[in-house]
Scaffold this active site. Structure first.
Site, PDB file in Angstrom:
ATOM      1  CE  LYS A  28      59.812   8.755  60.837  1.00 10.57           C
ATOM      2  NZ  LYS A  28      60.235   9.813  61.736  1.00 10.57           N
ATOM      3  CG  ASP A  37      42.341   8.322  65.410  1.00  9.16           C
ATOM      4  OD1 ASP A  37      41.211   8.372  65.607  1.00  9.16           O
ATOM      5  OD2 ASP A  37      43.374   9.171  65.725  1.00  9.16           O
TER       6      ASP A  37
HETATM    7  C1  PRP Z   1      49.364   7.506  62.319  1.00  6.71           C
HETATM    8  C2  PRP Z   1      48.961   5.870  62.032  1.00  6.71           C
HETATM    9  C3  PRP Z   1      48.345   5.989  60.793  1.00  6.71           C
HETATM   10  C4  PRP Z   1      47.447   7.134  60.737  1.00  6.71           C
HETATM   11  C5  PRP Z   1      46.222   6.903  61.172  1.00  6.71           C
HETATM   12  O1  PRP Z   1      50.399   7.896  61.370  1.00  6.71           O
HETATM   13  O2  PRP Z   1      50.244   5.348  61.811  1.00  6.71           O
HETATM   14  O3  PRP Z   1      48.846   6.042  59.596  1.00  6.71           O
HETATM   15  O4  PRP Z   1      48.085   8.127  61.970  1.00  6.71           O
HETATM   16  O5  PRP Z   1      45.553   8.155  61.636  1.00  6.71           O
HETATM   17  P1  PRP Z   1      44.175   8.587  60.836  1.00  6.71           P
HETATM   18  O6  PRP Z   1      43.213   7.435  60.529  1.00  6.71           O
HETATM   19  O7  PRP Z   1      43.375   9.730  61.587  1.00  6.71           O
HETATM   20  O8  PRP Z   1      44.492   9.217  59.617  1.00  6.71           O
HETATM   21  P2  PRP Z   1      50.957   9.186  61.492  1.00  6.71           P
HETATM   22  O9  PRP Z   1      50.386  10.187  60.675  1.00  6.71           O
HETATM   23  O10 PRP Z   1      51.161   9.759  63.033  1.00  6.71           O
HETATM   24  O11 PRP Z   1      52.448   9.143  61.126  1.00  6.71           O
HETATM   25  P3  PRP Z   1      53.609   7.880  61.725  1.00  6.71           P
HETATM   26  O12 PRP Z   1      53.174   6.586  61.219  1.00  6.71           O
HETATM   27  O13 PRP Z   1      54.801   8.391  61.080  1.00  6.71           O
HETATM   28  O14 PRP Z   1      53.527   8.085  63.080  1.00  6.71           O
END
Ligand code: PRP
Length: 195
Positions: free
Chosen positions: A42, A101
């Protein structure tokens, strides 16, 4: 007075300017070709809305929801919750992601998308947080770099704060985990127009 739990790091105006710059770079590199923009849900819903309008080219927009989180904690295993509707075979694809991240989400995504034989595959990430990187996906366009945990502009903490119009850095994540609503007071939610 104690330090605030979170502070605005990138204001709505700074984000707007940077999004415009990113969009201009992507537009130049597309060279008139019609792209497919993929929003990684999202988190990228707000960024995609602004980026796609600033890009100002005819584009198809599709969505993919992936997650590595189960019950609030990252499992390190990414899975597709909702897949694209359209085929990206032979298309010029730009993945629009708000934050990278560990890089695990994006690496998984790129591997999945590459297997579908797009003509080109680029990544536009608004925020790069390289300090926690585990996987090393290539980022073609990056807006900002940070070391902080960020909320706002699409990014949440326990499903809160996505609709903040700016990006805020959280100073004390464990404290926020104890009281997830704590930022409602210290940030501008409910206090009128954005910073
Ligand atoms: C968050 C963000 C990225 C991901 C990055 O999504 O929007 O897609 O984390 O993190 P990484 O590089 O450690 O994999 P999340 O999984 O929290 O889901 P969301 O977007 O639905 O909040």
């Amino acid at each position: 007075m104690s330090e605030p739990l979170a502070q605005v790091r990138f204001s709505a105006e700074q984000i707007r300017d940077r999004v415009d710059e990113l969009a201009a770079s992507v537009r130049a590199d597309l060279g008139g070709r019609r792209p497919v923009l993929i929003s990684v849900l999202k988190g990228s819903l707000v960024f995609m809305a602004d980026f796609s309008r600033s890009l100002d080219v005819e584009a198809e927009i599709d969505f993919m929801m992936v997650t590595s989180f189960v019950g609030g904690a990252s499992t390190g295993v990414v899975r597709i919750v909702n897949d694209l509707e359209i085929s990206i075979q032979d298309r010029h694809v730009v993945v629009v992601e708000t934050i990278v991240d560990t890089g695990l989400t994006l690496s998984f995504l790129l591997k999945t998308l590459r297997a579908r034989n797009p003509r080109s595959l680029r990544v536009c990430a608004l925020v790069d947080k390289p300090v926690r990187r585990i996987a090393q996906p290539l980022l073609d366009y990056v807006g900002f770099e940070t070391e902080e945990f960020m909320v706002g502009y699409g990014l949440d903490f326990k499903s809160r704060y996505r609709n903040l119009p700016y990006l805020a850095g959280v100073r004390d994540v464990p404290a926020l985990a104890l009281e997830p609503d704590a930022l409602i007071e210290s940030l501008t939610l409910g206090k009128g127009p954005s910073i």
